[in-house]
Design a protein around this motif. Structure first.
Motif: not given
Lengths: 306, 306
Positions: A80, A82, A104-108, A114
């Motif tokens: 996740s 990003t 920064e993260f994607s949907e997890n 985020r």
């Protein structure tokens, strides 16, 4: 201090030299920022075209960082993460040692956020201490998915209670202390890093302490006796690490800022090279997860292919 | 390489960015040298007034250095090390990554030398490798006092044999290989560090490789396809570490130059503080030898008293 009795003049001179070396260090950080900020902006654009860039960098991160990443953290980061960025946010006018690290993260499956950003401020305390302080960052865990088992939330609550003037034994303090004592901090999630606080130093204290420090330096330069050890005893009764669930978070932040961030391309290339080598060996090793330690004996810094 | 097939353009751009980051790094080293050389000269004079300065610094050295110092090395260093200096000897015109490390000793039971200097040269090889190379340094051991059990002498002999065009299996090679296989390198003396060599690169090869590398960079900047991986295979048949009795000596040299050397006052102060604390505890802990690991949990870099 014994050294002061034996060699007082030399000792004062060493302190003065340290002041000057520190000035050079700050000047170097400012110069580095100036020389490289356009490069980092260019890098950002190139990285955006490359899938899984940051997870691959993390996978190859040096032991000082890697040791804090537990298997469940690695799973989350690999799938996740990003984006990552480091900013010396008090520049150009403030202290170049203050750093903000933004993830920064994607949907997890673990949390709603985020973006998780942690800011470390370089601060002076009235007892002569200087270093990085921070505020615990909130992570909005999904039900049952808190990698810190509630400790990060407790640290935040203790911090808030203190801010509200609640100096006694609060509910959160009791719970946090009990959990720290029963489970310890070994093997705690990397995400506990967001709970780091450091000594609590108000803006006012920082300003006063900075001013006093400048006066002390000036006096030292002019060869006057300074009040160093006589009046500057540290607050011995305060346990600096009492509410710290990630006591070395400041060192780790510096390591991210000074090694992982500038060396990201190098680590990414090392990941690529490792993959290519696996291919050559005709091994079915194509899933990229968590082989963190392989091929690290030959650090990428030493050997580079043009 | 798989990455190149997937994202060729981004990959080329990363290489180009790395070139630019490397230029910044070199520029920073040059600037640092310029800003701090007078400070180091001043420090030298102050240190000269302080007995046991360098032994105390070594005693507090960080784990990356400390791990290589065996008990018998520590005894020798504590009692006889009188000076240490680091010079980026190819500056101002040459490569700032080349470093000379000079150790000064008083009369001691192990060797006749008063000065041991090891020079590391930053060199480019024709296969695209770049890094530090060096020549094994002679230590004139007193009878029965060789801390490397003859290995340093053998490394020197192998190196000399090669220089004399002796490429076959010489006596020294046979002996060295046998000793490396039978005893291994774990726990080998710190003084084996003086035996490091790195890949053998002639001045001519370095010049040609540097020129080729510059042309490659220029082509990359102009967006031309470079010959990178097609024609630049490393010499796979050569075992880089075959005659290396201290394979990480180059990393250690960099650590000395970038941590121990600039941080010497900080480490010395940490030693003083530790001693003062022992005094406070009413412990009879006045002999300073080899308590290397005590009080290291709180690194001196984090906490400084003004």
């Amino acid at each position: 201090m014994s050294a002061e009795n034996e060699i007082p003049v030399a000792y004062e001179q060493l302190e003065e030299l340290e002041d000057d070396f520190e000035d050079v260090e700050l000047e170097m950080l400012r110069y580095q920022h100036k020389l490289s900020k356009d490069l980092y902006a260019r890098r950002e654009k190139v990285i955006a075209q490359i899938p899984h860039f940051w997870p691959l960098v993390i996978e190859q991160s040096p032991p000082d960082i890697d040791e804090y990443i537990q298997p469940s953290d690695a799973g989350l980061l690999m799938n996740s993460l990003t984006g990552l960025s480091v900013e010396r946010f008090e520049l150009p006018d403030g202290d170049p040692r203050s750093i903000a690290i933004r993830w920064e993260f994607s949907e997890n499956e673990h949390f709603e956020n985020r973006v998780l950003e942690k800011k470390f401020y370089w601060r002076n305390a009235k007892d002569g201490w200087a270093g990085l302080v921070s505020e615990p960052v909130e992570i909005k865990w999904k039900p049952g998915k808190d990698l810190t088992n509630g400790m990060l939330d407790l640290v935040r609550q203790v911090y808030k209670d203190e801010d509200a003037g609640n100096k006694g034994e609060t509910e959160a303090k009791k719970k946090l202390k009990a959990q720290m004592e029963s489970t310890g901090l070994d093997g705690l999630s990397f995400f506990a890093w967001f709970g780091f606080r450091g000594p609590k130093i108000t803006d006012e204290e920082h300003k006063e302490a900075t001013k006093k420090e400048e006066e002390r330096r000036k006096a030292r330069k002019e060869g006057k006796k300074t009040d160093d050890d006589d009046q500057m005893e540290e607050d011995e009764d305060e346990d600096e690490y009492e509410w710290e669930i990630f006591p070395t978070a400041d060192d780790l932040a510096v390591c991210i800022a000074e090694d992982l961030w500038p060396g990201a391309i190098k680590y990414f290339m090392a990941a690529q090279e490792q993959e290519a080598m696996s291919d050559l060996d005709f091994e079915d090793d194509s899933d990229e997860d968590m082989d963190g330690d392989e091929g690290k004996e030959d650090p990428p810094s030493k050997k580079r292919k043009a």
